[in-house]
Design an enzyme around this catalytic site. Sequence first.
Site, PDB file in Angstrom:
ATOM      1  N   ASP A   1       0.869  -1.177   0.000  1.00  0.00           N
ATOM      2  CA  ASP A   1       0.000   0.000   0.000  1.00  0.00           C
ATOM      3  C   ASP A   1       0.911   1.233   0.000  1.00  0.00           C
ATOM      4  OD1 ASP A   1      -1.758   2.055   0.452  1.00  0.00           O
ATOM      5  OD2 ASP A   1      -2.635   1.220   2.277  1.00  0.00           O
TER       6      ASP A   1
ATOM      7  N   ASP B   1     -17.648   3.832  -0.580  1.00  0.00           N
ATOM      8  CA  ASP B   1     -16.376   3.538   0.077  1.00  0.00           C
ATOM      9  C   ASP B   1     -16.642   3.183   1.551  1.00  0.00           C
ATOM     10  OD1 ASP B   1     -13.571   3.493   0.655  1.00  0.00           O
ATOM     11  OD2 ASP B   1     -13.213   4.953  -0.924  1.00  0.00           O
TER      12      ASP B   1
ATOM     13  N   ARG C   1      -7.475  -4.306  -5.509  1.00  0.00           N
ATOM     14  CA  ARG C   1      -6.268  -3.476  -5.627  1.00  0.00           C
ATOM     15  C   ARG C   1      -5.014  -4.338  -5.693  1.00  0.00           C
ATOM     16  NH1 ARG C   1      -4.956   1.398  -1.454  1.00  0.00           N
ATOM     17  NH2 ARG C   1      -4.210  -0.319  -0.130  1.00  0.00           N
TER      18      ARG C   1
ATOM     19  N   ASP D   1      -3.934   4.404  -5.824  1.00  0.00           N
ATOM     20  CA  ASP D   1      -4.144   5.781  -5.369  1.00  0.00           C
ATOM     21  C   ASP D   1      -3.256   6.756  -6.138  1.00  0.00           C
ATOM     22  OD1 ASP D   1      -5.907   4.646  -3.637  1.00  0.00           O
ATOM     23  OD2 ASP D   1      -4.587   4.722  -1.901  1.00  0.00           O
TER      24      ASP D   1
ATOM     25  N   HIS E   1     -12.965   8.497  -9.423  1.00  0.00           N
ATOM     26  CA  HIS E   1     -12.848   8.275  -7.976  1.00  0.00           C
ATOM     27  C   HIS E   1     -12.044   9.432  -7.394  1.00  0.00           C
ATOM     28  CE1 HIS E   1     -12.782   6.311  -4.196  1.00  0.00           C
ATOM     29  NE2 HIS E   1     -11.581   5.762  -4.279  1.00  0.00           N
TER      30      HIS E   1
ATOM     31  N   ASP F   1     -10.438  -3.624  -1.360  1.00  0.00           N
ATOM     32  CA  ASP F   1      -9.316  -2.688  -1.262  1.00  0.00           C
ATOM     33  C   ASP F   1      -8.399  -3.166  -0.137  1.00  0.00           C
ATOM     34  OD1 ASP F   1      -7.786  -0.438  -1.702  1.00  0.00           O
ATOM     35  OD2 ASP F   1      -9.293   0.994  -1.008  1.00  0.00           O
TER      36      ASP F   1
END
Length: 922
Positions: free
Chosen positions: A263, A409, A581, A597, A655, A522
């Site tokens: 991440d 979300d 993701r 992201d 998004h 996610d």
Amino acid sequence: MAPVLLLWLAVCLSGTWAVDRGNFKTCDQSAFCKRQRALKPGESPYRALLETMELTNTRLTLQLINDNNKVRLLLELYRLQGNITRVKINELKPLKPRYEVPDVLIREPPTEPLSLLSQDENGVVLSLGAESQRVIVSARPFRLDIMEGREVLMSLNSRGLLAFEHLRMRKDTQADPEAEKKEEADPANQAEAAKEEEEKVEDVMWEETFKSHSDSKPNGPSAVSLDFSLPGVEHVYGIPEHADTLRLKTTDNGDPYRLYNLDVFQYELYNPMALYGAVPVMLAHNAQRTTGIFWLNAAETWVDISSNTAGKTVFGKMLDYVQGSSETPQTDVRWISESGIIDVFIMLGPTPNDVFSQYASLTGTQSFPPLASLGYHQCRWNYNDQEDVQSVDAGFDEHDIPYDFIWLDIEHTDGKRYFTWDPHKFATPKEMLQGLMDKKRKMVAIVDPHIKVDSNYKIHNEIRSRGFYIKNKDGGDYEGWCWPGSAGYPDFTRADMRAWWASMFAYDQYEGSMENLYTWNDMNEPSVFNGPEVTMHKDAMHGAWEHRDVHNLYGFYVQMATAEGLIQRSGGVERPFVLTRAFFAGSQRFGAVWTGDNAAEWDHLKISIPMCLSLGLVGISFCGADVGGFFKSPSTELLVRWYQTGAYQPFFRAHAHLDTPRREPWLFGPENTALIREAVRQRYTFMPYWYQQFYLAHRTGQPVMRPLWVEYPQDPATFALDDEFLIGRDLLVHPVTEEGARGVTAYLPGKDEVWFDIHTFQKHNGAQNLYIPVTMSSIPVFQRGGSIIPRKMRVRRSSSCMEHDPYTLYVALNPQRTAEGELYIDDGHTFNYEKKEFIHRRLSFANNVLSSVNLAPDAQFTTGSWIERIVILGASKPSKVTLKAADGQESQIEFEFDASMSVLTLRKPGMNSGADWTVTLQ
């Protein structure tokens, strides 16, 4: 909420929008990478013990010995169907089993016969069965060469960088008596024990620290490494996910490419840092051949690339040519993984499509998505409540912009407890979902794999009581920090855990869910805010295996279980849609991915193209990037250009971050609303073509969005292009990705090709760089001459509303060849196509006759849609046009001809889309 989480959130929501590179390791900070990279080429200690060779009809086995420590390895070599060679290397007698990746291969690959051609004291030569292909095993030092005729296609260990750190007992601890007995009984281990005194075993091999985190290594050093040489190759691709160019760069002067699902908070561009997903597949290409390497290992992996032509200018290469330099271009690749075994599949092509089908035969093809999921998706973190959802939904109707999915979300849940709804903001979720269903629209809600530790939370209690959580090294449930605060992480590597997770999507378990609610996974790298590198400790335990062995598989398993849950809830009838993701090889079987992201910056818009192209090359076609950028706020120009680009990428979703201003498409003034509306509507007119391309990807493994070199493999001008792309064979897209652009230069490939601008119908010859003046409304897209593309020009509020609408056929002519296309129709959402419930037709135009022929005579499906118009580009004016229907009836068709553009339009031919017919121009 604990201070560490508050601190993390403060960083997230502050204005500091940049990755903290100090949170993530370099190769020098990763002990095994540094250790392996320090090895010198040309000093291989391994030799093949030819006297141990055993050859059956399907397998060669051979022992290798490391002359430094006398540890023996077992080499297995298989010839697989479809021109694939598999090489496995493991310890001959490991202290305990080493991890071998399960579930990624769709079956045990079928083998083909191997035969011995010759043998002497220096090596053996085996026939690989295909035309003059053979493998040469050299004994001292060990080396494998795969040849075709006199040409070396690929060499393994030609630089002598094979390394295999064998499992061993730590000498300064109380050893397990059983293991000691085993060691004493084995002569190889006795020899090693004698040598052990001379070896200095570094402490870092058994325990490693990074920042404040300690990684205990009870199994000690266990890295594996192997080098591959690719003669004649200058261009290699793949190994996503990296925010980098399509063509992979050499890594001699920096870090290797890293494959370790992480991440990474607002990632940087154009570097080899690891990102959310890892697919250990590389493609090599030159004008003669395409090959592939699939390194089946789920541990942290680094990939080094070097080239003997790197850094040479075009002038330097020309000078070599003039001076008669005999140096053949060569790329050398080295794979280094922290644990597991060496299990590598060498895909020998020879064409790009051959490599795609070879890889698909191993890991499967892209799942066939529901048609609606190819439409436009509207998302942000977060839509506030049901009234907000209703308001946004109404806004699309008010501004005449189609969409299919609205997304929720993490804030939609009750305190970040997944499978729940906020009781105040989303008190009646079925009412909300029914409102969307009435408009033939759908919703996606997030379900992440970190579970709030809360004794009042059903999901947590079930997982804990069943013992389904990952354990820490001491045997207790592993806990880390994520959005809910303290969280447990289900062990998705367990089949029983995945089955239970899938059962939670049943309508009577996931309260408030309905058939038009789909799922987004996610944070499944897994993301652990207070863990090393924002992920899980490597010494956490999945049953008998350490997390280090399985890390890159975690997201793969989460998406697998979620997709299975969506299928099961419908009794196996409905196709799922799941976005993930994190991903690995084989993730294409379970749904879509996105590039994570990103930021509202022009360079992030540009990088979305090579990132999705790289994913398509390794089987994952259903890819997109957050339109507008997740972080920061785009200028109106950037937002419009991003919609125009996203409309021509496979997964099309806007998004935005919680901390950014709202950016629904109508919030930027009427002029920009009109530009965005037009881009989205273009997407919907091409839905039949997108759907057909995904059907072909599902059947064949070919990418939907593909680099130009895939279709023009002998044209070196295409090899490094990554600012334009093809959708299927027949649409070429060169988005505008420069701020303030007044023009773009697009390369139109193929010396015998012609390309038609889809907006103006202007014709251009191939094999040229074409300068295209652009305005804010321009999306440069070209249809290949010699193709037929079906479109639906009546755009409605969602794709489901267009189901029975008529088709317009765009026939682009090339005088040198027959124009061909396909039309694929099914119900758009069930698995009934597997029962032959579909229409699949070939459309062709030759000798002034356009025809529709059934490609699947054993299939049965009926459609209410018809052909309402045919537009022929590059045509001549006919004297009359005749339609002959399936029943033999003939009729005249009205037409218009634009002589200035050579465009012939046939009006209202009216035949059913599933019928046989011919149209003759006279």
